[in-house]
Motif scaffolding. Structure first.
Motif, short mmCIF file in Angstrom:
data_model
loop_
_atom_site.label_atom_id
_atom_site.label_comp_id
_atom_site.label_asym_id
_atom_site.label_seq_id
_atom_site.Cartn_x
_atom_site.Cartn_y
_atom_site.Cartn_z
N ARG A 57 0.84 -1.20 0.00
CA ARG A 57 0.00 0.00 0.00
C ARG A 57 0.87 1.25 0.00
NH1 ARG A 57 -2.83 -1.63 4.06
NH2 ARG A 57 -4.42 -2.76 2.87
N ASN A 60 2.19 1.76 -3.34
CA ASN A 60 1.13 1.92 -4.35
C ASN A 60 1.26 0.88 -5.46
OD1 ASN A 60 -1.21 3.04 -5.50
ND2 ASN A 60 -0.01 4.42 -6.81
N GLU A 91 -7.65 -7.07 3.08
CA GLU A 91 -6.67 -6.18 2.45
C GLU A 91 -6.93 -6.12 0.94
OE1 GLU A 91 -4.76 -4.85 4.66
OE2 GLU A 91 -4.60 -6.29 6.30
N ILE A 94 -5.47 -3.93 -2.06
CA ILE A 94 -4.09 -4.01 -2.56
C ILE A 94 -3.64 -5.44 -2.88
CG2 ILE A 94 -2.77 -4.26 -0.39
CD1 ILE A 94 -2.11 -1.58 -3.09
#
Length: 291
Positions: A57, A60, A91, A94
């Motif tokens: 995360r 990115n 999660e 991502i």
């Protein structure tokens, strides 16, 4: 759901490992620490799924993540696909969950594969022939392949030499012969609609891997497990030309961090128009998603 329009890349090869101490009774921690030394990984214990998600995360970068079911061959307890899928569901902005099923489980494994896709959001399957102790074209695996093909999800196979067991006595029982990519050519013939990914630069069978991926429309290659600074020239040449739409970014986290891989990738002789294909666009097409 991952917002693919916003992430800068998709790492197609990361590992889910149970956190420290979970395998203290079967030698798995020793295997992991030895492999970390081989790769120069900067951690004492493998990261958890939430820790992996936090790292990706921050970078990115979306990540395909999977365990390896090799308990029959190695004696190391597997990290349950259901536990991995449930952890990834928390999660899912991502992480993209894949599962791993030992093909020796036959119809039982096939049933698990169908259930994982239908009810747990699993998006593909990982095989490690050297760890699981089988030739990929062994007919005993076909019940499982048939189930995966029915789902339309991709199957990813470790190919080439492995860092698993490297330097340990007898390679810790790992036999490299199982991971020659040419065995996967049979699968591409017998399951022509199942997307297949050959994982890693396939040393010492690099040209075999390039041949299979060039010849078979459903075969791709992920570039994980090696820093791009070590890629052979022929691999870069095919990535820039014949296979530019079939190459995928992969790191092999947690042994290689994605930012370290990407830094080395930036310095190699990949064409500007090919870089976005490798880093994201090819993976999106393979996963059947849009940005």
């Amino acid at each position: 759901m991952v917002d693919f329009s916003k992430v800068r890349a998709i790492d197609f090869h990361t590992h889910a490992e149970e956190s420290c101490g979970c395998h203290a009774d079967d030698g798995y921690d020793e295997l992991q620490s030895t492999m970390a030394k081989y790769f120069g990984a900067p951690w004492n214990h493998p990261p958890t799924i939430p820790e992996t998600a936090a790292h990706y995360r921050e970078m990115n970068i979306a990540a395909v993540i999977f365990p390896v079911d090799a308990e029959r061959e190695t004696g190391y307890r597997r990290y349950s696909n259901y536990e991995v899928a449930e952890a990834c569901a928390k999660e899912d902005d991502i992480l993209i969950p894949f599962a791993s099923i030992d093909p020796h489980k036959g119809k039982l494994g096939a049933r698990e594969a169908r259930d994982l896709v239908a009810n747990y959001g699993v998006q593909g399957f990982k095989f490690h022939p050297t760890m699981q102790g089988f030739y990929p074209n062994d007919r005993m695996a076909y019940d499982l392949y048939e189930a995966i093909a029915e789902t339309g999800k991709p199957a990813l196979f470790h190919t080439g030499q492995t860092g698993v067991g490297s330097g340990m006595k007898g390679g810790n029982g790992m036999r490299l012969k199982y991971s020659n990519p040419m065995y996967i050519d049979d699968l591409a013939v017998d399951f022509p609609d199942m997307p297949i990914i050959l994982a890693h630069p396939s040393f010492p069978w690099q040209e075999e891997a390039l041949s299979v991926a060039t010849h078979k429309p459903n075969v791709y290659i992920d570039l994980s497990g090696w820093s791009p600074k070590y890629f052979p020239e022929i691999l870069i040449r095919y990535s820039n030309t014949l296979l530019k739409k079939k190459m995928l970014f992969g790191s092999d986290w947690p042994m290689i961090a994605p930012e370290k891989w990407l830094d080395a990738f930036d310095k190699q002789n990949f064409k500007d128009e090919v870089r976005p294909l490798i880093l994201k666009e090819n993976a999106m097409r393979l996963l059947g998603v849009t940005g």
